[in-house]
Write a protein that holds these residues in place. Structure first.
Motif, PDB file in Angstrom:
ATOM      1  N   LEU A  30     -13.190  -3.351  10.788  1.00  0.00           N
ATOM      2  CA  LEU A  30     -12.740  -2.468   9.709  1.00  0.00           C
ATOM      3  C   LEU A  30     -11.677  -1.490  10.209  1.00  0.00           C
ATOM      4  O   LEU A  30     -10.711  -1.201   9.497  1.00  0.00           O
ATOM      5  N   ALA A  34      -7.990  -0.914   8.795  1.00  0.00           N
ATOM      6  CA  ALA A  34      -7.523   0.420   8.401  1.00  0.00           C
ATOM      7  C   ALA A  34      -6.198   0.760   9.079  1.00  0.00           C
ATOM      8  O   ALA A  34      -5.270   1.275   8.438  1.00  0.00           O
ATOM      9  N   TYR A  38      -2.714   1.125   7.093  1.00  0.00           N
ATOM     10  CA  TYR A  38      -2.390   2.519   6.786  1.00  0.00           C
ATOM     11  C   TYR A  38      -1.758   3.356   7.896  1.00  0.00           C
ATOM     12  O   TYR A  38      -1.371   4.486   7.635  1.00  0.00           O
TER      13      TYR A  38
ATOM     14  N   TYR B  12       2.420  11.382  -0.916  1.00  0.00           N
ATOM     15  CA  TYR B  12       1.593  11.154   0.271  1.00  0.00           C
ATOM     16  C   TYR B  12       1.491  12.400   1.148  1.00  0.00           C
ATOM     17  O   TYR B  12       0.422  12.709   1.684  1.00  0.00           O
ATOM     18  N   LEU B  50       1.410   0.739  -4.696  1.00  0.00           N
ATOM     19  CA  LEU B  50       1.306   1.923  -3.836  1.00  0.00           C
ATOM     20  C   LEU B  50       0.660   3.076  -4.570  1.00  0.00           C
ATOM     21  O   LEU B  50       0.283   4.080  -3.959  1.00  0.00           O
ATOM     22  N   SER B  64      -3.408   4.995  -2.033  1.00  0.00           N
ATOM     23  CA  SER B  64      -4.236   4.508  -0.920  1.00  0.00           C
ATOM     24  C   SER B  64      -3.619   4.815   0.436  1.00  0.00           C
ATOM     25  O   SER B  64      -2.414   4.672   0.604  1.00  0.00           O
ATOM     26  N   PRO B  65      -4.455   5.288   1.357  1.00  0.00           N
ATOM     27  CA  PRO B  65      -5.920   5.333   1.316  1.00  0.00           C
ATOM     28  C   PRO B  65      -6.512   6.538   0.583  1.00  0.00           C
ATOM     29  O   PRO B  65      -7.720   6.628   0.446  1.00  0.00           O
ATOM     30  N   PHE B  66      -5.663   7.446   0.111  1.00  0.00           N
ATOM     31  CA  PHE B  66      -6.178   8.665  -0.507  1.00  0.00           C
ATOM     32  C   PHE B  66      -6.632   8.407  -1.943  1.00  0.00           C
ATOM     33  O   PHE B  66      -5.997   7.659  -2.675  1.00  0.00           O
ATOM     34  N   CYS B  86     -12.541   3.871  -0.864  1.00  0.00           N
ATOM     35  CA  CYS B  86     -13.630   2.966  -0.508  1.00  0.00           C
ATOM     36  C   CYS B  86     -13.918   3.163   0.979  1.00  0.00           C
ATOM     37  O   CYS B  86     -13.287   4.007   1.632  1.00  0.00           O
ATOM     38  N   TRP B  88     -13.233   1.162   3.467  1.00  0.00           N
ATOM     39  CA  TRP B  88     -12.018   0.804   4.210  1.00  0.00           C
ATOM     40  C   TRP B  88     -11.053   1.986   4.222  1.00  0.00           C
ATOM     41  O   TRP B  88     -10.501   2.359   5.263  1.00  0.00           O
ATOM     42  N   ASP B  89     -10.844   2.586   3.067  1.00  0.00           N
ATOM     43  CA  ASP B  89      -9.864   3.664   2.961  1.00  0.00           C
ATOM     44  C   ASP B  89     -10.327   4.955   3.657  1.00  0.00           C
ATOM     45  O   ASP B  89      -9.480   5.768   4.059  1.00  0.00           O
ATOM     46  N   GLY B  92      -9.087   4.460   6.724  1.00  0.00           N
ATOM     47  CA  GLY B  92      -7.648   4.426   6.538  1.00  0.00           C
ATOM     48  C   GLY B  92      -7.023   5.813   6.495  1.00  0.00           C
ATOM     49  O   GLY B  92      -5.896   6.003   6.950  1.00  0.00           O
ATOM     50  N   ALA B  96      -4.027   6.885   8.796  1.00  0.00           N
ATOM     51  CA  ALA B  96      -2.758   7.375   8.235  1.00  0.00           C
ATOM     52  C   ALA B  96      -2.382   8.732   8.819  1.00  0.00           C
ATOM     53  O   ALA B  96      -1.217   8.989   9.113  1.00  0.00           O
TER      54      ALA B  96
END
Lengths: 76, 146
Positions: A30, A34, A38, B12, B50, B64-66, B86, B88-89, B92, B96
């Motif tokens: 994961l 990520a 990102y 962002y 996006l 994403s990821p926010f 989620c 994952w994010d 993330g 980021a």
């Protein structure tokens, strides 16, 4: 896209909802997803991976099969 | 194109600096434009996946990821609290920001809380798992559900 404490908890959750248990992803995998998606997101040139790129990204970390194919029309 | 990038970066950076999304008026003010022009850019960013907007057509649900709305997937970093869309994010967000943080979430079945320290090289050792119900080809059929 959710966290679970163990595979057993995933199976309980899936059974209670009548949904399939899908391929499980480790925390290490994961993190790779990520960072791939990102880590450049706050840069002007960032963009989302395209479908062809996604297949390679998933395969590189051991996520293979129709479930991870963004262009698949069959779902395991 | 350059204006679209300016709008995207404004959104962002606002999330990264504050943990919450900007209003369309805030974005317009920051880029020296008007709401209608910024909303035109929003539509193009949505087409690029996006940005995801709320039903009102202007509030940001996902950049994403926010996440623009509170969720169970929280990332803390640099004294700011962020919501991920989620599991994952949530990781993330840390990726980021490119700084260490802590992810808080829960086991969806048992409710057991997750507290995961995440450094620049990744999360601490953990045997927790990530499960996605929706196959990759269907993620964007309903990205909020996914």
């Amino acid at each position: 896209m959710l966290f679970f404490r163990s595979e057993e908890r995933v199976r309980e959750w899936s059974k209670s909802r009548g949904t399939p248990v899908q391929p499980l992803v480790s925390m290490g995998q994961l993190w790779m997803l990520a960072t791939t998606w990102y880590s450049t997101r706050l840069q002007e040139t960032s963009r989302r991976p395209q479908p062809d790129e996604m297949c390679g990204i998933f395969a590189d970390i051991g996520l293979t099969g129709d479930f991870w194919n963004p262009k698949s029309d069959t779902f395991g | 194109m350059q204006f679209d990038i300016q709008v995207k970066m404004t959104i962002y950076r606002h999330f990264a600096e504050t943990g919450i999304g900007p209003s369309v008026k805030e974005v317009a003010d920051r880029v020296g434009s008007d709401v209608k022009t910024v909303l035109d850019t929003y539509r193009r960013l949505c087409a690029q996946r996006l940005l995801v907007l709320e039903a009102d057509g202007s509030s940001i649900r996902m950049a994403s990821p926010f996440s623009g709305v509170p969720t169970q997937h929280v990332a803390e970093s640099g004294g700011t609290r962020y919501f991920g869309n989620c599991a994952w994010d949530a990781l993330g967000v840390i990726a980021a920001l490119q700084r260490s943080g802590i992810v808080h979430s829960r086991c969806e079945q048992s409710g057991e809380p997750l507290r995961l320290e995440v450094g620049l090289d990744g999360p601490e050792a953990s045997d927790w798992l990530f499960h996605c119900l929706v196959p990759a080809a269907k993620w964007w059929d309903d990205i909020v559900f996914t």
